[in-house]
Design an enzyme around this catalytic site. Structure first.
Site, PDB file in Angstrom:
ATOM      1  N   ASP A 112      -3.804   4.787  -3.132  1.00 40.72           N
ATOM      2  CA  ASP A 112      -3.048   5.274  -4.571  1.00 40.72           C
ATOM      3  C   ASP A 112      -2.068   6.230  -4.680  1.00 40.72           C
ATOM      4  O   ASP A 112      -2.125   7.447  -4.122  1.00 40.72           O
ATOM      5  CB  ASP A 112      -4.329   5.537  -5.592  1.00 40.72           C
ATOM      6  CG  ASP A 112      -3.471   4.804  -7.014  1.00 40.72           C
ATOM      7  OD1 ASP A 112      -2.522   4.632  -7.287  1.00 40.72           O
ATOM      8  OD2 ASP A 112      -4.651   4.109  -7.824  1.00 40.72           O
ATOM      9  N   GLU A 274       3.241  -1.213  -9.201  1.00 39.81           N
ATOM     10  CA  GLU A 274       2.521  -1.997 -10.992  1.00 39.81           C
ATOM     11  C   GLU A 274       3.775  -1.254 -11.800  1.00 39.81           C
ATOM     12  O   GLU A 274       4.594  -0.281 -11.938  1.00 39.81           O
ATOM     13  CB  GLU A 274       1.861  -0.212 -11.446  1.00 39.81           C
ATOM     14  CG  GLU A 274       0.887  -0.709 -12.316  1.00 39.81           C
ATOM     15  CD  GLU A 274       0.052   0.735 -12.731  1.00 39.81           C
ATOM     16  OE1 GLU A 274      -0.365   0.332 -14.160  1.00 39.81           O
ATOM     17  OE2 GLU A 274       0.644   1.696 -13.281  1.00 39.81           O
TER      18      GLU A 274
END
Ligand code: GLC
Length: 579
Positions: A112, A274
């Site tokens: 991430d 995202e």
């Protein structure tokens, strides 16, 4: 290719990542995955100890939510050092061992990367506070406040975690300067207009690429470019919170193309962005291969079908037709535009999907989880499993506000109460909607204390005494051929075998049905057409369905069927094929 090239870590990564589209990505929330050292907190050696489990399931990649040093105000999404590992998860050496052990099992690792903002404890922000004339000030977004002394926020943008998106310079309140934080006030937005910031991000990404990772999941990446006028938001929508001026902002594509050219492409990485409050048009641009930006995008429109009037913190039943329509639109428009979807029902920011979209009553919990799995895995895109989905985990049943850990949830509860919502309704709302529903520990072995997650009380306990009340344990799931775990295992394998999953068209069937979610995929082959059909009964009632003509074979069925049934049992799903 010479032998030397064939053996280099880079070419091995490129080979592993060449065919990523038909692989399944397994999301790990490390805090709640597996605790190896008995401190109640999941950690990296814990993940290593479960790699065989994941390899047996058949996943192609792991996506780890952030494990970098962080004060933990947003569970790691507030990074204070991008080049290290938080001691609560282990060491950099542990992480490198995880990369090697995962690769030995042909599993890639996706990290991430949170570069819309840093923690206010990051050295850059601390420097920005210490010396307002120094080079780090411009790493962040400062604006003078409104009012004679700058005592009011610069505009009316709202933080996604409640309140204003601006906070006053705590070191120099008299300066009248405020910094932007679209999330918590301890998450200061980076100023991507500053070329030094872009160079830093490139450097950080290279640091991890050099250590052998396979890709990045880029947190809220379509928010990095803000409209530099920073106007008040006057839109008459429930979310007139400023997002119009930074979602898919003016330079977002340019910045992502830069990262692609400098890091993603040269290192053969796969990337998933995202994307909050985005559109299909934008996501086509982010993911169309010839544009050189990202591999795929997460979009969230189907996660909003139960937001009445767009309000997240309010309860409402959803209409299956909206869910189908939203998913069908994203399927068709991304296919038509040659973009690529990341497919998911839940993640660490959402409640559990069985509880939300079907039923989590104990007698149908596994069945509903299988139905969701079949419905997702027939779609076009790359499939994701969030930890515990393969164990049919449901919302754990919170009963009191004191049981929640998450800042967003606690703030939302407070805001609801301040807005005049009664205590019972405010609690009911967070119990149903909080992302903490997905953050309780995995249940590895229902016979062991704490479900086998840890030997001591976990950092975050489910409000039920035994794990098996809200999940099927991994031990049981792996050994029981009828479990949802085995459904996922077969579906993962099928997606490698049949190109129709990645290459087929998409058509929604029976769009007006309030019970059945059905669709067909088609793929032209020399002389004939391959077909795939998914029909899922999202209701607790037996229901009829008009099957398209064809000589169908059953690929997967929640009810172990070998032939096409007349009608669908409650929560039944079936996947059919013509080769
Ligand atoms: C993303 C993360 C979420 C986090 C937020 C701010 O939406 O998934 O967990 O709170 O970004 O970084």
């Amino acid at each position: 290719m010479t032998n030397k090239e064939a053996q280099s870590p880079l070419s091995r990564a490129a080979a592993r990542n060449a065919n990523w589209r038909d692989k399944t990505i397994y999301q790990i929330y490390p805090m709640s995955f597996a605790d190896s050292n008995g401190d109640g907190m999941g950690d990296i050696p814990g993940i290593i100890s479960k790699l065989d489990y994941l390899a047996e399931l058949g996943v192609g990649y792991l996506w780890l939510t952030p494990v970098y040093p962080s004060p933990g105000n947003d569970n790691g999404y507030d990074i204070s050092d991008y080049r290290d590992v938080d001691p609560k998860f282990g060491t950099l050496a542990d992480l490198e061992e995880l990369f090697a052990e995962a690769h030995a099992r042909n599993i890639g690792v996706i990290m991430d990367m949170v570069v819309n903002h840093t923690s206010t404890e990051h050295r850059w922000f601390q420097e920005a506070l210490r010396d307002p004339t120094g080079p780090y000030r411009d790493y962040y977004i400062w604006r003078r406040g409104k009012g004679e002394h700058g005592e009011e926020p610069p505009n009316n943008w709202a933080s996604k975690f409640s309140g204003s998106a601006w906070a006053q310079d705590p070191a120099h309140p008299e300066s009248g300067e405020w910094y932007l934080h679209l999330y918590d006030r301890t998450q200061a937005d980076l100023n991507w207009e500053n070329p030094r910031v872009r160079a830093e991000v490139i450097d950080i990404c290279r640091f991890w690429a050099e250590r052998g990772i396979d890709g990045f999941r880029l947190d809220v990446i379509n928010n990095i470019s803000k409209d530099q006028r920073f106007p008040d938001d006057t839109y008459e929508t429930p979310s007139h919170d400023g997002r119009t001026y930074y979602s898919d902002g003016p330079r977002a594509h340019e910045f992502l193309h830069l990262l692609h050219e400098e890091v993603f492409e040269p290192y053969g990485l796969i990337t998933v962005g995202e994307m909050s409050s985005t559109t299909t048009e934008q996501c086509v641009l982010y993911t169309r291969p010839d544009r050189g930006e990202l591999s795929m995008t997460f979009s969230f429109h189907h996660m909003k079908v139960d937001y009445p009037g767009g309000a997240k913190w309010a309860r409402a039943d959803y209409d299956l037709r909206d869910l189908k329509h939203t998913i069908a639109t994203w399927q068709q428009e991304m296919i038509a535009g040659e973009g690529w979807n990341a497919l998911f029902w839940t993640n660490h920011d959402q409640p559990r999907a069985t509880s939300r979209f079907l039923s989590d009553a104990e007698d149908v919990r596994e069945l509903c989880a299988k139905t969701l799995a079949i419905t997702e895995f027939g779609l076009c895109g790359t499939t994701y499993i969030y930890q515990g989905e393969e164990l049919a985990m449901r919302n754990p049943g919170f009963t009191a506000i004191e049981q929640f850990e998450d800042t967003e949830t606690v703030n939302a509860y407070r805001a609801l109460m301040e807005g005049g919502v009664g205590a019972n309704e405010a609690l009911a709302c967070v119990v149903e909607k909080s992302r903490d529903n997905c953050r309780v520990p995995m249940v590895w072995d229902e016979r062991a204390p704490h479900g086998g997650f840890s030997t001591v009380d976990p950092w975050f306990s489910a409000p039920v005494s035994t794990g098996c009340a809200y999940a099927t344990s991994a031990r049981y799931a792996v050994t029981n051929v009828d479990s949802v775990w085995h459904t996922y295992q077969r579906l993962i394998r099928l997606r490698h075998e049949l190109p129709i999953f990645t290459d087929g068209s998409f058509e929604l069937l029976d769009a007006n049905s309030e019970r059945v979610f059905a669709y067909e995929r088609r793929l032209k082959k020399s002389g004939h057409e391959e077909r795939l059909l998914v029909a899922a009964n999202f209701s607790g009632e037996e229901t009829t369905f008009t099957w398209p003509q064809g000589d169908w074979t059953v690929l997967e069925s929640t009810h172990g069927r070998c032939v096409v049934p007349e009608s669908l049992e409650p929560y039944e799903a079936i996947m059919l094929h013509i080769g």
